[in-house]
Design a protein around this motif. Structure first.
Motif, short mmCIF file in Angstrom:
data_model
loop_
_atom_site.label_atom_id
_atom_site.label_comp_id
_atom_site.label_asym_id
_atom_site.label_seq_id
_atom_site.Cartn_x
_atom_site.Cartn_y
_atom_site.Cartn_z
N LEU A 199 37.63 24.96 48.02
CA LEU A 199 38.96 24.12 48.18
C LEU A 199 39.51 23.67 46.78
O LEU A 199 40.84 23.55 46.97
CB LEU A 199 38.19 22.64 48.77
N PRO A 200 38.77 23.41 45.67
CA PRO A 200 39.34 23.28 44.32
C PRO A 200 40.50 24.12 44.12
O PRO A 200 41.49 23.74 43.57
CB PRO A 200 38.18 22.97 43.35
N VAL A 201 40.11 25.27 44.23
CA VAL A 201 41.09 26.44 44.10
C VAL A 201 42.44 26.27 44.92
O VAL A 201 43.68 26.26 44.13
CB VAL A 201 40.48 27.72 44.22
N VAL A 202 42.14 26.23 46.13
CA VAL A 202 43.40 25.74 46.98
C VAL A 202 44.08 24.37 46.57
O VAL A 202 45.47 24.40 46.52
CB VAL A 202 43.03 25.71 48.50
N LEU A 203 43.45 23.47 46.34
CA LEU A 203 44.13 22.21 45.88
C LEU A 203 44.94 22.45 44.43
O LEU A 203 46.10 22.08 44.33
CB LEU A 203 43.03 21.18 45.70
N VAL A 204 44.52 23.08 43.62
CA VAL A 204 44.97 23.60 42.35
C VAL A 204 46.57 24.11 42.73
O VAL A 204 47.40 23.79 42.12
CB VAL A 204 44.29 24.34 41.24
N GLY A 205 46.34 25.09 43.81
CA GLY A 205 47.37 25.81 44.10
C GLY A 205 48.47 24.96 44.67
O GLY A 205 49.75 25.02 44.47
N VAL A 206 48.24 24.19 45.62
CA VAL A 206 48.84 23.11 46.16
C VAL A 206 49.62 22.34 45.10
O VAL A 206 50.77 21.73 45.18
CB VAL A 206 48.31 22.35 47.20
#
Length: 276
Positions: A199-206
Protein backbone atom coordinates in the motif's frame (compact mmCIF):
# COMPACT_ATOMS: atom_id res chain seq x y z
CA UNK A 1 -7.56 -17.17 17.06
CA UNK A 2 -4.45 -15.03 17.61
CA UNK A 3 -2.35 -18.00 16.55
CA UNK A 4 -4.02 -18.06 13.16
CA UNK A 5 -3.28 -14.37 12.63
CA UNK A 6 0.35 -14.64 13.71
CA UNK A 7 0.82 -17.58 11.38
CA UNK A 8 -0.68 -15.53 8.57
CA UNK A 9 1.92 -12.83 9.23
CA UNK A 10 4.66 -15.47 9.07
CA UNK A 11 3.40 -16.69 5.70
CA UNK A 12 3.31 -13.13 4.31
CA UNK A 13 6.85 -12.50 5.55
CA UNK A 14 8.07 -15.72 3.94
CA UNK A 15 6.33 -14.79 0.69
CA UNK A 16 8.26 -11.53 0.64
CA UNK A 17 11.50 -13.49 1.04
CA UNK A 18 10.54 -15.72 -1.87
CA UNK A 19 9.79 -12.69 -4.06
CA UNK A 20 13.17 -11.16 -3.19
CA UNK A 21 14.82 -14.39 -4.34
CA UNK A 22 12.79 -14.46 -7.57
CA UNK A 23 12.15 -10.85 -8.66
CA UNK A 24 11.78 -11.97 -12.28
CA UNK A 25 8.30 -13.26 -11.40
CA UNK A 26 7.15 -9.64 -11.56
CA UNK A 27 7.18 -10.02 -15.35
CA UNK A 28 4.07 -12.22 -15.19
CA UNK A 29 1.56 -9.84 -13.55
CA UNK A 30 3.13 -6.99 -15.51
CA UNK A 31 2.30 -8.81 -18.74
CA UNK A 32 -1.24 -9.31 -17.47
CA UNK A 33 -1.65 -5.59 -16.78
CA UNK A 34 -0.24 -4.63 -20.17
CA UNK A 35 -2.44 -7.08 -22.08
CA UNK A 36 -5.60 -6.15 -20.20
CA UNK A 37 -4.86 -2.44 -20.63
CA UNK A 38 -4.14 -2.92 -24.33
CA UNK A 39 -7.34 -4.90 -24.78
CA UNK A 40 -9.48 -2.20 -23.19
CA UNK A 41 -7.66 0.51 -25.14
CA UNK A 42 -8.41 -1.28 -28.42
CA UNK A 43 -12.04 -1.84 -27.41
CA UNK A 44 -12.43 1.82 -26.45
CA UNK A 45 -10.89 2.90 -29.75
CA UNK A 46 -13.32 0.72 -31.70
CA UNK A 47 -16.28 1.98 -29.67
CA UNK A 48 -15.39 5.64 -30.29
CA UNK A 49 -14.52 5.07 -33.94
CA UNK A 50 -17.85 3.44 -34.76
CA UNK A 51 -19.91 5.62 -32.44
CA UNK A 52 -20.92 2.81 -30.12
CA UNK A 53 -20.49 4.68 -26.85
CA UNK A 54 -24.04 6.08 -26.79
CA UNK A 55 -25.47 2.63 -27.56
CA UNK A 56 -23.46 1.05 -24.76
CA UNK A 57 -24.88 3.58 -22.32
CA UNK A 58 -28.50 3.20 -23.39
CA UNK A 59 -28.88 -0.33 -24.75
CA UNK A 60 -29.04 -2.90 -21.94
CA UNK A 61 -28.19 -5.87 -24.15
CA UNK A 62 -25.05 -4.22 -25.54
CA UNK A 63 -24.09 -3.01 -22.08
CA UNK A 64 -24.41 -6.47 -20.53
CA UNK A 65 -22.60 -8.07 -23.45
CA UNK A 66 -19.72 -5.60 -23.13
CA UNK A 67 -19.59 -6.28 -19.39
CA UNK A 68 -19.51 -10.05 -19.94
CA UNK A 69 -16.68 -9.76 -22.46
CA UNK A 70 -14.74 -7.39 -20.18
CA UNK A 71 -14.98 -9.70 -17.18
CA UNK A 72 -14.10 -12.73 -19.29
CA UNK A 73 -11.05 -10.92 -20.69
CA UNK A 74 -9.72 -9.69 -17.35
CA UNK A 75 -10.49 -12.98 -15.58
CA UNK A 76 -8.87 -15.17 -18.22
CA UNK A 77 -5.70 -13.09 -18.51
CA UNK A 78 -5.44 -12.50 -14.77
CA UNK A 79 -5.96 -16.17 -13.95
CA UNK A 80 -3.53 -17.27 -16.67
CA UNK A 81 -0.62 -15.19 -15.39
CA UNK A 82 -1.48 -15.85 -11.74
CA UNK A 83 -1.42 -19.55 -12.56
CA UNK A 84 2.07 -19.08 -13.99
CA UNK A 85 3.16 -17.40 -10.74
CA UNK A 86 1.56 -20.19 -8.72
CA UNK A 87 3.41 -22.87 -10.70
CA UNK A 88 6.70 -21.07 -10.10
CA UNK A 89 5.91 -20.86 -6.38
CA UNK A 90 5.18 -24.60 -6.24
CA UNK A 91 8.51 -25.33 -7.93
CA UNK A 92 10.38 -23.02 -5.59
CA UNK A 93 8.77 -24.66 -2.59
CA UNK A 94 9.97 -28.01 -3.97
CA UNK A 95 13.54 -26.70 -3.87
CA UNK A 96 13.86 -25.89 -7.57
CA UNK A 97 14.64 -22.66 -9.42
CA UNK A 98 11.50 -21.56 -11.29
CA UNK A 99 11.59 -19.68 -14.57
CA UNK A 100 9.02 -17.47 -16.24
CA UNK A 101 8.95 -19.77 -19.27
CA UNK A 102 8.07 -22.79 -17.11
CA UNK A 103 5.30 -20.85 -15.43
CA UNK A 104 3.81 -19.80 -18.76
CA UNK A 105 4.04 -23.37 -20.05
CA UNK A 106 2.19 -24.70 -17.01
CA UNK A 107 -0.50 -22.04 -17.32
CA UNK A 108 -0.94 -22.91 -20.99
CA UNK A 109 -1.39 -26.57 -20.10
CA UNK A 110 -4.20 -25.50 -17.75
CA UNK A 111 -5.78 -23.25 -20.39
CA UNK A 112 -9.04 -25.22 -20.58
CA UNK A 113 -9.65 -24.95 -16.84
CA UNK A 114 -8.71 -21.26 -16.98
CA UNK A 115 -11.13 -20.66 -19.87
CA UNK A 116 -13.98 -22.44 -18.04
CA UNK A 117 -13.21 -20.46 -14.92
CA UNK A 118 -13.17 -17.15 -16.83
CA UNK A 119 -16.54 -17.90 -18.44
CA UNK A 120 -18.00 -18.85 -15.06
CA UNK A 121 -16.72 -15.64 -13.48
CA UNK A 122 -18.03 -13.56 -16.39
CA UNK A 123 -21.47 -15.18 -16.22
CA UNK A 124 -21.83 -14.69 -12.47
CA UNK A 125 -20.42 -11.17 -12.61
CA UNK A 126 -22.87 -10.17 -15.33
CA UNK A 127 -25.84 -11.71 -13.52
CA UNK A 128 -24.94 -9.89 -10.31
CA UNK A 129 -24.58 -6.62 -12.19
CA UNK A 130 -28.04 -7.09 -13.70
CA UNK A 131 -29.50 -7.79 -10.25
CA UNK A 132 -27.83 -4.68 -8.90
CA UNK A 133 -29.03 -2.64 -11.88
CA UNK A 134 -32.63 -3.84 -11.91
CA UNK A 135 -33.54 -4.46 -8.26
CA UNK A 136 -32.20 -1.38 -6.50
CA UNK A 137 -31.21 -1.75 -2.85
CA UNK A 138 -32.10 -5.44 -2.63
CA UNK A 139 -30.03 -6.20 -5.71
CA UNK A 140 -27.09 -4.20 -4.36
CA UNK A 141 -27.28 -5.98 -0.99
CA UNK A 142 -27.46 -9.39 -2.65
CA UNK A 143 -24.50 -8.52 -4.86
CA UNK A 144 -22.45 -7.33 -1.88
CA UNK A 145 -23.11 -10.49 0.15
CA UNK A 146 -22.49 -12.80 -2.80
CA UNK A 147 -19.29 -10.97 -3.79
CA UNK A 148 -17.89 -11.46 -0.29
CA UNK A 149 -18.87 -15.12 -0.11
CA UNK A 150 -17.55 -15.73 -3.63
CA UNK A 151 -14.19 -14.11 -2.90
CA UNK A 152 -13.72 -16.39 0.11
CA UNK A 153 -14.91 -19.52 -1.68
CA UNK A 154 -12.57 -18.90 -4.64
CA UNK A 155 -9.53 -17.80 -2.63
CA UNK A 156 -7.50 -20.89 -3.62
CA UNK A 157 -8.91 -21.42 -7.11
CA UNK A 158 -5.65 -20.64 -8.93
CA UNK A 159 -3.49 -23.12 -6.94
CA UNK A 160 -6.22 -25.74 -7.40
CA UNK A 161 -6.29 -25.15 -11.17
CA UNK A 162 -2.52 -25.66 -11.35
CA UNK A 163 -2.48 -28.77 -9.16
CA UNK A 164 -5.72 -30.51 -10.17
CA UNK A 165 -6.03 -31.66 -13.78
CA UNK A 166 -9.74 -30.91 -14.11
CA UNK A 167 -12.14 -28.47 -15.74
CA UNK A 168 -14.95 -29.39 -13.35
CA UNK A 169 -15.92 -26.10 -11.72
CA UNK A 170 -17.73 -27.85 -8.89
CA UNK A 171 -14.59 -29.82 -7.95
CA UNK A 172 -12.41 -26.72 -8.19
CA UNK A 173 -14.74 -24.73 -5.95
CA UNK A 174 -15.06 -27.56 -3.43
CA UNK A 175 -11.28 -27.89 -3.13
CA UNK A 176 -10.81 -24.14 -2.86
CA UNK A 177 -13.56 -23.77 -0.27
CA UNK A 178 -12.30 -26.68 1.84
CA UNK A 179 -8.78 -25.24 1.84
CA UNK A 180 -10.02 -21.80 2.86
CA UNK A 181 -12.08 -23.33 5.66
CA UNK A 182 -8.92 -24.92 7.05
CA UNK A 183 -6.83 -21.75 6.79
CA UNK A 184 -9.30 -18.86 6.96
CA UNK A 185 -7.45 -16.99 9.71
CA UNK A 186 -4.06 -17.37 8.08
CA UNK A 187 -5.47 -16.52 4.66
CA UNK A 188 -7.14 -13.30 5.79
CA UNK A 189 -4.12 -12.16 7.76
CA UNK A 190 -1.67 -12.99 4.99
CA UNK A 191 -3.79 -11.06 2.49
CA UNK A 192 -4.03 -8.03 4.78
CA UNK A 193 -0.28 -8.17 5.43
CA UNK A 194 0.48 -8.23 1.71
CA UNK A 195 -1.80 -5.23 1.23
CA UNK A 196 -0.04 -3.32 4.01
CA UNK A 197 3.36 -4.08 2.48
CA UNK A 198 2.42 -2.79 -0.97
CA UNK A 199 0.00 0.00 0.00
CA UNK A 200 2.70 2.62 0.79
CA UNK A 201 4.19 2.21 -2.69
CA UNK A 202 0.77 2.68 -4.30
CA UNK A 203 0.01 5.71 -2.12
CA UNK A 204 3.29 7.34 -3.11
CA UNK A 205 2.42 6.74 -6.74
CA UNK A 206 -1.05 8.22 -6.33
CA UNK A 207 0.42 11.26 -4.56
CA UNK A 208 2.87 11.80 -7.41
CA UNK A 209 0.10 11.49 -9.99
CA UNK A 210 -2.04 13.96 -8.06
CA UNK A 211 0.88 16.35 -7.80
CA UNK A 212 1.52 16.11 -11.52
CA UNK A 213 -2.13 16.82 -12.32
CA UNK A 214 -2.98 19.56 -9.82
CA UNK A 215 0.18 21.44 -8.89
CA UNK A 216 2.79 21.29 -11.65
CA UNK A 217 3.18 21.61 -15.37
CA UNK A 218 5.78 21.06 -18.06
CA UNK A 219 8.71 18.66 -17.56
CA UNK A 220 8.15 18.47 -13.80
CA UNK A 221 4.60 17.28 -14.29
CA UNK A 222 5.73 14.61 -16.76
CA UNK A 223 8.46 13.46 -14.37
CA UNK A 224 6.10 13.26 -11.39
CA UNK A 225 3.47 11.53 -13.50
CA UNK A 226 5.95 8.95 -14.75
CA UNK A 227 7.24 8.25 -11.25
CA UNK A 228 3.68 7.99 -9.96
CA UNK A 229 2.58 5.60 -12.70
CA UNK A 230 5.62 3.39 -12.19
CA UNK A 231 5.04 3.31 -8.43
CA UNK A 232 1.37 2.35 -8.81
CA UNK A 233 2.22 -0.40 -11.31
CA UNK A 234 5.05 -1.66 -9.07
CA UNK A 235 2.69 -1.82 -6.09
CA UNK A 236 0.05 -3.73 -8.05
CA UNK A 237 2.60 -6.15 -9.50
CA UNK A 238 4.21 -6.82 -6.12
CA UNK A 239 0.79 -7.34 -4.54
CA UNK A 240 -0.15 -9.90 -7.20
CA UNK A 241 3.05 -11.91 -6.80
CA UNK A 242 3.12 -11.81 -3.00
CA UNK A 243 -0.56 -12.67 -2.74
CA UNK A 244 -0.25 -15.66 -5.04
CA UNK A 245 2.90 -16.96 -3.34
CA UNK A 246 1.15 -16.72 0.04
CA UNK A 247 -1.84 -18.66 -1.29
CA UNK A 248 0.38 -21.39 -2.67
CA UNK A 249 2.22 -21.67 0.65
CA UNK A 250 -1.05 -21.91 2.56
CA UNK A 251 -2.40 -24.43 0.06
CA UNK A 252 0.70 -26.58 0.52
CA UNK A 253 0.31 -26.48 4.29
CA UNK A 254 -3.40 -27.24 4.21
CA UNK A 255 -3.26 -30.10 1.68
CA UNK A 256 0.16 -31.66 2.32
CA UNK A 257 0.77 -30.65 5.93
CA UNK A 258 4.45 -29.89 5.54
CA UNK A 259 6.76 -26.89 5.53
CA UNK A 260 7.75 -25.40 2.21
CA UNK A 261 10.15 -22.96 0.61
CA UNK A 262 11.19 -20.00 2.73
CA UNK A 263 9.38 -21.44 5.76
CA UNK A 264 11.37 -24.67 5.97
CA UNK A 265 13.72 -23.23 8.57
CA UNK A 266 10.90 -22.39 10.96
CA UNK A 267 9.31 -24.47 13.65
CA UNK A 268 6.21 -26.10 12.10
CA UNK A 269 4.18 -25.12 15.17
CA UNK A 270 4.74 -21.48 14.23
CA UNK A 271 2.79 -22.05 11.03
CA UNK A 272 0.28 -24.81 11.72
CA UNK A 273 0.06 -26.30 15.21
CA UNK A 274 -0.85 -29.74 13.88
CA UNK A 275 2.12 -29.98 11.49
CA UNK A 276 4.38 -32.99 12.16
Amino acid sequence: MSGKFSRGLAVADGSLDMFRANPHLAVLPLCSLLLVGSGFAVAAGIAFHYGLVASLLTNDFLQYTALFVSIALTSSLGTFFNAAVAHCAFRYFDGEDPTVEEGLRAAWEARRAIAVWALTSATLGTVLYILDDKFGFLGSAARLVFDLAWSLLTFFVVPVIIVEDTTNIRSILQESGATFKETWGESVTASLSVSLVTLPVVLVGVACLAGAYFTTNGPTAWLLGTIGLLAVVAGIVASQVLGMVARVALYEYATKDHRVGPFDRRDPSEIFPDSP
